[in-house]
Design a protein around this motif. Structure first.
Motif, PDB file in Angstrom:
ATOM      1  N   LYS A   1       7.784  17.723  -1.474  1.00  0.00           N
ATOM      2  CA  LYS A   1       8.103  16.631  -0.556  1.00  0.00           C
ATOM      3  C   LYS A   1       9.595  16.288  -0.615  1.00  0.00           C
ATOM      4  O   LYS A   1      10.180  16.171  -1.683  1.00  0.00           O
ATOM      5  CB  LYS A   1       7.277  15.392  -0.917  1.00  0.00           C
ATOM      6  CG  LYS A   1       7.527  14.190  -0.016  1.00  0.00           C
ATOM      7  CD  LYS A   1       6.705  12.992  -0.457  1.00  0.00           C
ATOM      8  CE  LYS A   1       7.007  11.775   0.404  1.00  0.00           C
ATOM      9  NZ  LYS A   1       6.222  10.584  -0.032  1.00  0.00           N
ATOM     10  N   GLY A   2      10.205  16.173   0.568  1.00  0.00           N
ATOM     11  CA  GLY A   2      11.621  15.838   0.646  1.00  0.00           C
ATOM     12  C   GLY A   2      12.562  17.010   0.455  1.00  0.00           C
ATOM     13  O   GLY A   2      13.773  16.824   0.389  1.00  0.00           O
ATOM     14  N   THR A   3      12.003  18.224   0.376  1.00  0.00           N
ATOM     15  CA  THR A   3      12.810  19.421   0.152  1.00  0.00           C
ATOM     16  C   THR A   3      12.717  20.357   1.354  1.00  0.00           C
ATOM     17  O   THR A   3      11.688  20.418   2.020  1.00  0.00           O
ATOM     18  CB  THR A   3      12.322  20.169  -1.104  1.00  0.00           C
ATOM     19  OG1 THR A   3      12.429  19.305  -2.241  1.00  0.00           O
ATOM     20  CG2 THR A   3      13.142  21.418  -1.357  1.00  0.00           C
TER      21      THR A   3
END
Length: 284
Positions: free
Chosen positions: A98-100
């Motif tokens: 998540k967030g990558t």
């Protein structure tokens, strides 16, 4: 003094439930490991190869304790495999964190960016030769005992084809799969199916893929997929690559792709076609 002078042994049934392992170094610099059976101020007893051996502490250079929980928590490498979410072309059931954002390219003619939008969801957007656009939505769920399940729905849109009022190269597909393992090594069994109008039939097949981190900067990966079209076996594609982690943000892959398509083999009078492979991945 010989080694046999400072330990005694006896045959015992293998019924100890102690979870502490002791590593001892003798005065002769021999290293021995065994389950802790008994200890007092002067001696320590270990179960080694189904025998209990008792050592005098003043005849040992050193000794230390390791619990089973500590052994399970020890990692062979400092960093996880940078391509644990994929192999060569095909995915594992793991997804981008998540967030990558992870980007990858094959032969420098394709581009694909995968974005972790949730711990269970990933979206991607990419292209082949710029004008053929792909996108996907993937759901991933961790199961028990190191198993992970994943399902991807993907589609493509051919800009040139569509500009001429045709949709022969616009299609959709699914990739359900199960992965066993972790970020340092895993194996996947999956199904791939794709509907492309130009084929006039649903193309599908199964794949088996595996990868293993063999050194801090190197990962070995392989995959094999068999394809079927209109009930006929089309062929088999096998890929083997070695991935090199250049740094924490970038890694390179090189290997070989083996194509075994009956029609192509007959046309070229070959048993198979071997092609070099090169790819690059980046993390943001």
């Amino acid at each position: 003094m010989s080694f046999h002078n400072y330990w005694s042994q006896s045959k015992v049934p293998n019924n100890y439930s102690n979870d502490t392992i002791v590593v001892i170094i003798t005065l002769n610099n021999n290293e021995l490991r065994g389950l802790l059976v008994e200890e007092n101020f002067t001696t320590i007893s270990l179960e080694i190869a189904n025998e209990v051996k008792t050592f005098r502490k003043d005849n040992l250079k050193s000794y230390r304790y390791i619990t089973r929980d500590q052994i399970k928590s020890i990692k062979e490498f400092d960093n996880p495999n940078p391509i644990y979410t994929k192999y060569c072309y095909l995915p594992s059931a793991y997804i981008t964190e998540k967030g990558t954002i992870n980007t990858n390219s094959h032969y420098f003619i394709t581009s694909n960016s995968k974005i972790g939008i949730h711990e269970n969801f990933e979206i991607s957007l990419g292209n082949i030769f710029i004008y053929n656009v792909f996108s996907s939505l993937t759901y991933s769920k961790e199961l028990k005992n190191s198993f992970v399940a994943g399902f991807s729905f993907l589609g493509n849109f051919n800009i040139i084809n569509a500009s001429n009022g045709a949709n022969d190269f616009n299609g959709w597909g699914v990739i359900p799969r199960i992965t066993y393992g972790d970020e340092f090594g895993n194996t996947t069994i999956g199904f791939i199916g794709y509907q492309l109008p130009i084929f006039e039939s649903f193309c599908y097949g199964g794949y088996l893929a595996s990868q293993k981190k063999i050194a801090e900067r190197f990962t070995l990966a392989g995959e094999i997929v068999g394809l079927t079209l209109d009930g006929h076996n089309v062929g088999v594609i096998s890929n083997i690559i070695l991935n090199f982690m250049r740094n924490s943000r970038e890694n390179w892959s090189a290997g070989v792709s083996i194509l075994n398509f009956e029609v192509v083999n007959m046309a070229l009078d070959l048993n198979f076609i071997a092609l070099p492979y090169i790819g690059i991945q980046r993390k943001f």
